[in-house]
Write a protein that holds these residues in place. Structure first.
Motif, short mmCIF file in Angstrom:
data_model
loop_
_atom_site.label_atom_id
_atom_site.label_comp_id
_atom_site.label_asym_id
_atom_site.label_seq_id
_atom_site.Cartn_x
_atom_site.Cartn_y
_atom_site.Cartn_z
N LEU A 297 46.51 41.95 52.27
CA LEU A 297 45.62 41.74 51.12
C LEU A 297 46.27 42.23 49.84
N GLN A 298 46.10 41.43 48.77
CA GLN A 298 46.50 41.85 47.44
C GLN A 298 45.23 42.09 46.62
N VAL A 299 45.15 43.24 45.97
CA VAL A 299 43.93 43.65 45.28
C VAL A 299 44.24 43.98 43.83
N THR A 309 39.64 41.48 42.30
CA THR A 309 40.12 40.19 42.76
C THR A 309 40.98 40.41 44.00
N VAL A 310 40.67 39.66 45.06
CA VAL A 310 41.36 39.82 46.34
C VAL A 310 42.00 38.50 46.74
N LYS A 343 39.54 35.50 45.45
CA LYS A 343 38.11 35.69 45.25
C LYS A 343 37.89 36.90 44.34
N THR A 344 37.06 36.73 43.33
CA THR A 344 36.74 37.81 42.40
C THR A 344 35.31 38.30 42.65
N ILE A 345 35.18 39.60 42.83
CA ILE A 345 33.90 40.22 43.15
C ILE A 345 33.45 41.09 41.98
N GLU A 346 32.20 40.92 41.58
CA GLU A 346 31.60 41.78 40.56
C GLU A 346 30.96 42.99 41.25
#
Length: 369
Positions: A297-299, A309-310, A343-346
């Motif tokens: 995973l890249q974070v 963002t993952v 995927k971007t997570i708020e």
């Protein structure tokens, strides 16, 4: 006492047994407790106390009118457990972890995991496996009940939230941190549901459930990809489903989709090309049988905008974001991520506080922990 008003004397109630499938409402505790039902008045309640007897796949045998109570256990989130367990007891198999399990027969949860994820060997696997089993199990049940609309016209999961920091049937734990099943529920309860009915080795039946009061028209895309991102099969399916209806659209054999590729090395996606419905993801074999490669995973963290963002190289199963705090909210969590997908997570706090993203931990079941 008021004869002028409809009165439902109990729950469940109706038919030749108070847990009848044909009349009234039903509590499905075949899954989890292994109850052998339906039965008739006067018959003793039998139990099939085995991996097959408690399996969530038994939901697909239930053709009730209204499933008003059903569910299964999952662990609380890491922070909730760590904050309530005495020092040195946060490990799989400790007496304190056992005490935090709110059922008399702890073996039921083990058997459910044994059938789907395999038995955990450490605390990390226990949290992941129990949450994934609960989430996939409730998805299996709800999608089955919704496909059976209108004969089955209601379902209530036991339970939403919790008054106890431990392992229970809840979808949100004691510190108001959602489990994986909560995020699954946001998708499997969407008024437009794209769903696949499938058992290992059998055909895939494509269904659309439209709970809106207007006709649903769309073009669906069915894709089959390897865990490394190779596209093996893709097709488009025009659909038109009348209002407030469930419809079987088409079906495919495993052989058509796989073309000789191993069934335990692919992911199947059903997508609305017009963006009207949630994408649905399926596997052709149980989690324990999947040949998942290691995902890296890249974070990327954005403190100012409170986003993360993952991305991943190989298919990542159940990507999990964790922050050691109460009342943390994620726009999505416990999701699957496809190779080279971003995927971007708020991230937020239920009481409006700024969240310290420096303490964020991101993992997947098949990533380095």
């Amino acid at each position: 006492l008021d004869n002028s008003r409809l009165y439902w004397p109990s729950s469940p109630f109706g038919g030749n047994d108070h847990d009848s499938q044909e009349v009234g409402d039903r509590h499905n505790w075949q899954v989890w407790h292994g109850n052998v039902e339906p039965r008739k008045f006067g018959e003793n309640l039998g139990q099939d106390y085995s991996v097959e007897g408690v399996s969530f796949k038994n939901y697909k045998k239930d053709y009730t009118r209204f499933s008003s109570e059903f569910g299964m256990h999952a662990s609380a989130n890491r922070f909730t457990l760590e904050d309530n367990l005495p020092e040195g007891t946060f490990y799989w198999g400790s007496d304190e972890m056992s005490y935090r399990n709110k059922d008399y027969h702890h073996q039921k949860g083990i058997m459910l995991m044994e059938g789907y994820t395999g038995i955990p060997t450490n605390i990390e696997e226990y949290m992941n496996f129990s949450m994934l089993t609960q989430a996939e199990g409730l998805k299996c049940g709800i999608e089955h009940y919704r496909r059976n609309k209108p004969f089955t016209s209601g379902s209530l999961i036991w339970q939403l939230n919790d008054c106890w920091p431990g392992t229970s049937w809840s979808m949100i734990d004691y510190y108001q941190l959602p489990k994986a099943s909560y995020f699954y529920a946001k998708k499997f309860f969407h008024p437009l549901l794209l769903t696949i009915d499938h058992d290992a080795g059998s055909d895939l039946h494509i269904w659309v459930i439209n709970d809106l009061l207007e006709t649903y028209t769309d073009v669906l895309e069915l894709t089959v990809e390897s865990f490394s991102g190779e596209k093996l099969f893709t097709t488009t399916i025009p659909v038109e489903v009348k209002e407030n209806a469930s419809a079987k659209i088409t079906r495919f054999t495993e052989e058509e989709l796989l073309k000789g590729y191993p069934a335990n090395e692919v992911v199947v996606r059903l997508t609305s090309m017009e963006g009207k419905a949630q994408q649905n993801v399926y596997y052709l074999r149980d989690h324990k049988d999947l040949a998942l490669p290691q995902a890296h995973l890249q974070v990327a963290v954005d403190e100012d905008n409170q986003t993360v963002t993952v991305s991943t190289d190989n298919h990542a199963r159940m990507v999990k974001l964790e922050i050691p705090s109460k009342k943390i909210h994620f726009s999505d969590n416990f999701f699957d991520l496809l190779p080279n997908e971003t995927k971007t997570i708020e991230i937020g706090h239920l009481e409006g506080e700024k969240v310290d993203l420096g303490r964020l931990r991101v993992s997947a079941i098949n990533s380095e922990q």
